[in-house]
Design an enzyme around this catalytic site. Structure first.
Site, PDB file in Angstrom:
ATOM      1  N   CYS A 137      -0.184   4.090   2.389  1.00  0.00           N
ATOM      2  CA  CYS A 137       0.138   3.798   3.787  1.00  0.00           C
ATOM      3  C   CYS A 137       1.635   3.899   4.035  1.00  0.00           C
ATOM      4  O   CYS A 137       2.066   4.418   5.073  1.00  0.00           O
ATOM      5  CB  CYS A 137      -0.363   2.405   4.168  1.00  0.00           C
ATOM      6  SG  CYS A 137      -2.164   2.260   4.181  1.00  0.00           S
ATOM      7  N   CYS A 182       0.838  -1.196   0.000  1.00  0.00           N
ATOM      8  CA  CYS A 182       0.000   0.000   0.000  1.00  0.00           C
ATOM      9  C   CYS A 182       0.874   1.247   0.000  1.00  0.00           C
ATOM     10  O   CYS A 182       1.387   1.659   1.039  1.00  0.00           O
ATOM     11  CB  CYS A 182      -0.945   0.003   1.199  1.00  0.00           C
ATOM     12  SG  CYS A 182      -2.011   1.449   1.235  1.00  0.00           S
TER      13      CYS A 182
END
Length: 80
Positions: free
Chosen positions: A43, A40
């Protein structure tokens, strides 16, 4: 990769994340490693910024990502 996804909030329950049982810098490094395993990018960038705000360096970020890659490689190898 889609812009529409980047505009959506994560809506994670952040109350417990704000008070980790370890130091905040270590918690953010662990979170960065998990984000790297999940792939991700959003993130990863968020946790990288937080790690650096807590006084750690790019070397710490790199080591967390390397450790995550090693763990993933070991998990894949053991699953064969």
């Amino acid at each position: 990769g889609k812009e529409a996804y980047e505009k959506k909030p994560a809506r994670l329950r952040m109350q417990w994340m704000a008070r980790p049982r370890t130091c905040k810098a270590m918690y953010e490094l662990m979170s960065l490693a998990v984000a790297a395993l999940a792939g991700c990018e959003k993130c990863i960038k968020a946790h990288e910024a937080s790690v650096q705000q807590h006084g750690l360096t790019e070397d710490h970020v790199h080591e967390a990502a390397r450790l995550a890659a090693i763990l993933m490689g070991a998990a894949v190898a053991l699953n064969l």
